[in-house]
Design an enzyme around this catalytic site. Structure first.
Site, short mmCIF file in Angstrom:
data_model
loop_
_atom_site.label_atom_id
_atom_site.label_comp_id
_atom_site.label_asym_id
_atom_site.label_seq_id
_atom_site.Cartn_x
_atom_site.Cartn_y
_atom_site.Cartn_z
N ARG A 73 0.00 14.47 13.56
CA ARG A 73 0.56 14.35 11.94
C ARG A 73 0.84 15.45 11.27
O ARG A 73 0.21 15.87 10.27
CB ARG A 73 -0.37 13.38 11.21
CG ARG A 73 -0.49 11.91 11.70
CD ARG A 73 -1.43 10.93 11.07
NE ARG A 73 -0.30 10.27 10.18
CZ ARG A 73 -0.89 9.25 9.36
NH1 ARG A 73 -2.08 9.07 9.25
NH2 ARG A 73 0.15 8.67 8.49
N ARG B 27 -8.96 0.16 3.33
CA ARG B 27 -8.00 1.05 2.85
C ARG B 27 -6.68 0.53 2.50
O ARG B 27 -5.69 0.96 1.84
CB ARG B 27 -7.92 2.17 3.98
CG ARG B 27 -9.07 3.27 3.75
CD ARG B 27 -8.70 4.36 4.52
NE ARG B 27 -7.16 4.85 4.22
CZ ARG B 27 -6.39 5.33 4.97
NH1 ARG B 27 -6.87 5.74 6.36
NH2 ARG B 27 -5.08 5.64 4.66
N CYS C 36 -5.15 8.18 9.08
CA CYS C 36 -5.61 7.49 10.05
C CYS C 36 -5.41 8.61 11.50
O CYS C 36 -4.34 9.28 11.20
CB CYS C 36 -4.85 6.42 10.56
SG CYS C 36 -5.30 5.11 9.42
N LYS D 38 0.84 -1.41 -0.06
CA LYS D 38 -0.01 0.00 -0.16
C LYS D 38 0.88 1.37 -0.03
O LYS D 38 0.72 2.18 -0.77
CB LYS D 38 -0.76 -0.03 1.28
CG LYS D 38 -1.61 1.39 1.68
CD LYS D 38 -2.30 1.46 2.71
CE LYS D 38 -1.73 2.13 4.01
NZ LYS D 38 -1.61 3.53 4.01
N ASN D 39 1.93 1.23 0.81
CA ASN D 39 2.55 2.36 1.04
C ASN D 39 3.53 2.87 -0.23
O ASN D 39 3.90 3.94 -0.25
CB ASN D 39 3.12 2.61 2.59
CG ASN D 39 1.89 2.62 3.61
OD1 ASN D 39 0.98 3.18 3.39
ND2 ASN D 39 2.40 2.36 4.92
N ASP E 287 3.35 0.34 12.36
CA ASP E 287 2.29 -0.16 11.72
C ASP E 287 1.84 -1.63 12.04
O ASP E 287 0.80 -1.99 12.02
CB ASP E 287 2.17 0.05 10.34
CG ASP E 287 2.28 1.26 9.74
OD1 ASP E 287 2.79 1.54 8.47
OD2 ASP E 287 2.09 2.23 10.52
#
Ligand code: EPZ
Length: 420
Positions: A125, A399, A120, A24-25, A307
């Site tokens: 952040r 997601r 999230c 994903k990232n 994560d």
């Protein structure tokens, strides 16, 4: 509230073979990078997840010709027709990685007007280090309400990050790839997806050296040509599947992964008494005895990934003894443990540390997902617990995990959706 909940009947050991999807990232960094090319690019092994779908929408919105085939996990993107540099908040707030459009558009044409990212709720952040990086490369950056406006010809320069930032490192790499001159990123992030972005850029003709170390040197080039590139497997999905296998005391082999990306987790699982066997592109996870408690401290790569802290701390709720989990990356990443109290977990949370007193049994209960990895953690908890766990707001999971329910069902899990 999502229109459905996940219902899991736990206590079933996961057994069998599964596979990991593209990262994903990684995909979230490589898709915007296509804007830097002067030709068509094809990305393969893309995970079929919501964050990728949103990025494809954004690429079309700014004028790229996108041929996205989720079933083939492939997208062919022609950036040449794209001319718009504005991406509204209404779409950027649906994910975190939309902020890579700033670096990619600055790198492509020296101008970008991009809505604030979402992502999230695991801390505040901020975005300051990204902006510091863009300004070091010569951009004028203004924050206008819901939008960040950046403009300027990119000039190579030194960028010093006060703290390691994955997003900041990736965004500066995107802005610097075609800058006039040499840029050096100091205190750079070393995550696998930073390396994958460098490899993708270099496959287009960029000159990026040092990715994977704390110093990345980028010699700006005039043109980048097209490329066909395969996205690396998802490090965090691999780890989540490893933890689910261990937590249910099963025996699972995960194919298509990169074991060297998993070393910090593998070490912790071995410390707990879990059997982990690596081969060149697969990892087998087995449990033959109870789990010992261990201490976890999240760190930037190659340390223990933040994560994976959430699924791991869920598993530690049933380990023998006291575990201490220290979350050094984000300020608010223990919400799943509060939910697990209803399942019988015994946890004390103080600021960035959770002290977990392992119990012999967890019991199914209704719980609520609050973010992507908290959702994954609650799935692990449900797979472990006696009885039925209902997970509300499971949509977060889609997601970042491709077909997670199907993969778990194929390993014997009793997991199903129920309309609310
Ligand atoms: C990326 O987030 C990932 N997201 C996160 O994964 C991951 O947890 C994180 O990196 C760390 O590995 C994506 O790649 C889309 P950071 P990012 O910048 O880039 C602070 C998931 O579940 N910081 O490395 O936002 C920040 O607040 C997600 O897949 C600043 O202070 O993470 C945090 O405390 C969750 N100023 C720390 O640095 C800035 O300008 C690390 O953040 C930027 C960050």
């Amino acid at each position: 509230m999502d229109h459905y909940k996940l219902c899991i009947t736990g206590g079933i050991p996961l057994v069998g073979e599964t596979y990991v999807s593209g990262g994903k990232n990684t995909a979230c960094a490589l898709i915007p990078a296509v804007l830097l090319s002067d030709d068509v690019c094809t990305l393969e092994n893309l995970p079929d997840i919501e964050d990728v779908h949103v990025l494809m929408e954004i690429m079309e919105l700014i004028g790229c010709k996108v041929d996205y085939r989720p079933d083939d996990k492939t997208a062919t993107i022609d950036p040449r027709p794209s001319c718009d540099v504005t991406v509204p908040y209404s779409i950027t707030n649906r994910m975190r990685a939309s902020y890579y459009l700033l670096g990619a558009l600055l790198g492509r044409c020296g101008k970008a007007e991009v809505g604030y990212p979402g992502g999230c709720a695991i801390g505040n952040r901020p975005f300051d280090l990204h902006i510091k990086g863009f300004r070091a490369l010569g951009a004028r950056v203004e924050e206008r309400g819901a939008t960040i406006f950046a403009e300027g010809e990119m000039i190579g320069n030194n960028v010093f990050f006060d703290r390691i930032t994955v997003g900041g490192t990736i965004n500066v790499m995107l802005a610097a790839a075609k800058a006039n001159g040499i840029s050096v990123i100091h205190n750079a992030a070393r995550e696998p997806h930073v390396v994958d972005l460098a490899n993708f850029l270099n496959s287009m003709g960029a000159k990026v050296k040092g990715a994977g170390t704390d110093t990345i040197r980028i010699q700006g080039v005039e043109h980048l040509h097209g490329s066909t590139y395969t996205v690396i497997p998802d490090q965090i999905e691999t780890g989540t599947l490893m933890i689910a296998a261990a937590a249910t005391r099963g025996d699972v082999t995960i194919h298509g992964c990169i074991p060297t990306h998993m070393e910090s987790l593998t070490a912790k699982l071995l410390e707990m008494g879990v059997l982990v066997t690596d081969s060149d592109d697969a990892i087998r996870v087995r449990t033959v005895r109870g789990h010992r408690a261990v201490n976890i401290k999240t760190q930037e790569y190659p340390g223990f990934p933040t994560d994976l802290q959430q699924p791991m701390s869920a598993m530690l709720c049933r380990a023998g003894g006291n575990s201490m989990v220290t979350e050094t990356i984000f300020e608010d990443r223990f919400k799943h443990l509060n939910e697990m109290r209803r399942m019988g977990a015994r946890v004390n949370i103080l600021d960035k540390t959770a002290v977990i007193d392992g119990v012999t049994e967890l019991y199914g209960a209704p719980v609520k997902a609050t973010d992507l990895r908290a959702g994954a953690a609650l799935v692990v908890a449900g797979l472990m617990a006696k009885g039925v766990t209902e997970i509300y707001d499971p949509g977060f999971i889609e997601r970042g995990y491709e077909h997670l329910e199907e993969k778990l069902r194929a390993l014997g899990a009793d997991i199903r959706r129920e309309e609310i």
